[in-house]
Design an enzyme around this catalytic site. Structure first.
Site, PDB file in Angstrom:
ATOM      1  N   SER A   1      14.463  49.149  27.926  1.00 37.49           N
ATOM      2  CA  SER A   1      14.069  50.216  26.998  1.00 37.49           C
ATOM      3  C   SER A   1      12.784  50.906  27.435  1.00 37.49           C
ATOM      4  O   SER A   1      12.022  50.397  28.247  1.00 37.49           O
ATOM      5  CB  SER A   1      13.881  49.643  25.595  1.00 37.49           C
ATOM      6  OG  SER A   1      14.991  48.849  25.239  1.00 37.49           O
TER       7      SER A   1
HETATM    8  N1  SAH Z   1      15.974  44.278  25.211  1.00 37.32           N
HETATM    9  C1  SAH Z   1      16.389  44.615  26.572  1.00 37.32           C
HETATM   10  C2  SAH Z   1      17.082  45.947  26.679  1.00 37.32           C
HETATM   11  C3  SAH Z   1      18.352  45.912  25.995  1.00 37.32           C
HETATM   12  S1  SAH Z   1      19.671  46.909  26.549  1.00 37.32           S
HETATM   13  C4  SAH Z   1      15.231  44.560  27.518  1.00 37.32           C
HETATM   14  O1  SAH Z   1      14.116  44.332  27.086  1.00 37.32           O
HETATM   15  O2  SAH Z   1      15.473  44.733  28.714  1.00 37.32           O
HETATM   16  C5  SAH Z   1      20.816  46.287  25.349  1.00 37.32           C
HETATM   17  C6  SAH Z   1      21.453  44.976  25.723  1.00 37.32           C
HETATM   18  O3  SAH Z   1      22.279  44.601  24.637  1.00 37.32           O
HETATM   19  C7  SAH Z   1      22.369  45.073  26.934  1.00 37.32           C
HETATM   20  O4  SAH Z   1      21.997  44.155  27.907  1.00 37.32           O
HETATM   21  C8  SAH Z   1      23.751  44.752  26.370  1.00 37.32           C
HETATM   22  O5  SAH Z   1      24.584  44.030  27.256  1.00 37.32           O
HETATM   23  C9  SAH Z   1      23.394  43.924  25.147  1.00 37.32           C
HETATM   24  N2  SAH Z   1      24.420  43.841  24.111  1.00 37.32           N
HETATM   25  C10 SAH Z   1      25.226  44.806  23.631  1.00 37.32           C
HETATM   26  N3  SAH Z   1      26.045  44.316  22.683  1.00 37.32           N
HETATM   27  C11 SAH Z   1      25.740  42.992  22.543  1.00 37.32           C
HETATM   28  C12 SAH Z   1      26.233  41.934  21.726  1.00 37.32           C
HETATM   29  N4  SAH Z   1      27.231  42.108  20.840  1.00 37.32           N
HETATM   30  N5  SAH Z   1      25.670  40.714  21.858  1.00 37.32           N
HETATM   31  C13 SAH Z   1      24.682  40.480  22.746  1.00 37.32           C
HETATM   32  N6  SAH Z   1      24.179  41.439  23.551  1.00 37.32           N
HETATM   33  C14 SAH Z   1      24.700  42.684  23.448  1.00 37.32           C
END
Ligand code: SAH
Length: 215
Positions: free
Chosen positions: A60
């Site tokens: 992010s």
């Molecule tokens: N917080 C992260 C950025 C997140 S991007 C950081 O600091 O780098 C969002 C993430 O959510 C992605 O890796 C995606 O695979 C995950 N995601 C999406 N749906 C999800 C779910 N149902 N359960 C767990 N992770 C999920």
């Protein structure tokens, strides 16, 4: 620019965009974003933009990480759940403010990498779980704070159920193809209190674990 100058500029940008909480700024300063990036993106770690990570996901934008963390009002006593580990950057910042952090990722590859990296950084109060975060983590519930870093159309009910009374949840809501809204939900005795924190853009929350070819 010299790294120390880049770091000062980074903190200045965070402050000028509303990340004012001293504890949050300190936690972000102590967590070099470059550690969570790879290849050519490492040298762009100070830019206030989202950047690509593996599995087609993104780390992010720092300002958004700061604003979400600030809105979550994490204290040393908190047990925090993050949904969407991605690179582990947000989890690392939370771990410097909270007692315990659980973070759930649906891509096995990302979960594994984040786990290794967080251990290497000696952040021992984080547990990375490979699974579907839309179901929360019932075996560790209730949580004092819950943060989603992927956008749901509506706040998932299992997560609301796993939030402790008096607890706070921050998440982006809305269609994945459109601009979403960051919201803060406080669970009070009277019910749920919603606060609108402004427009954001996140990857979607996808149900179920990922079945990647290369894992
Ligand atoms: N917080 C992260 C950025 C997140 S991007 C950081 O600091 O780098 C969002 C993430 O959510 C992605 O890796 C995606 O695979 C995950 N995601 C999406 N749906 C999800 C779910 N149902 N359960 C767990 N992770 C999920």
């Amino acid at each position: 620019m010299h790294p120390a100058e880049q770091q000062m500029q980074f903190v200045y940008t965070l402050r000028s965009r509303g990340v004012m909480n001293a504890e949050v700024l300190k936690a972000m300063e102590a967590t070099p974003r470059a550690d969570f990036l790879e290849g050519i993106f490492r040298e762009r770690s100070f830019e206030d933009t989202p950047l690509p990570i593996e599995c087609g996901q993104t780390i992010s934008q720092p300002t958004v990480v700061g604003l979400m963390t600030q809105a979550l009002e994490v204290t040393r006593r908190c047990k925090v759940l993050e949904i969407g580990t991605g690179s582990g950057y947000q989890a690392a910042i939370l771990s410097r403010l909270a007692r315990r952090v659980y973070t759930v990722e649906r891509h096995r590859r990302l979960a594994r990498r984040a786990k290794d990296l967080l251990l290497k950084l000696a952040l021992h109060n984080i547990t990375v779980v490979h699974g579907d975060g839309s179901l929360g983590l019932p075996e560790q519930a209730p949580f004092d704070r819950i943060l989603l870093t992927a956008a749901a159309e509506d706040p998932p009910q299992p997560l609301i159920d796993q939030l402790r009374p008096g607890g706070i949840m921050v998440l982006p809501v809305g269609q994945s193809s459109a601009v979403q809204t960051l919201i803060r939900i406080e669970k009070t005795e009277a019910g749920l209190d919603y606060t609108d924190l402004g427009p954001v853009r996140f990857v979607p929350l996808v149900e179920g674990v990922a079945h990647d070819v290369l894992e």
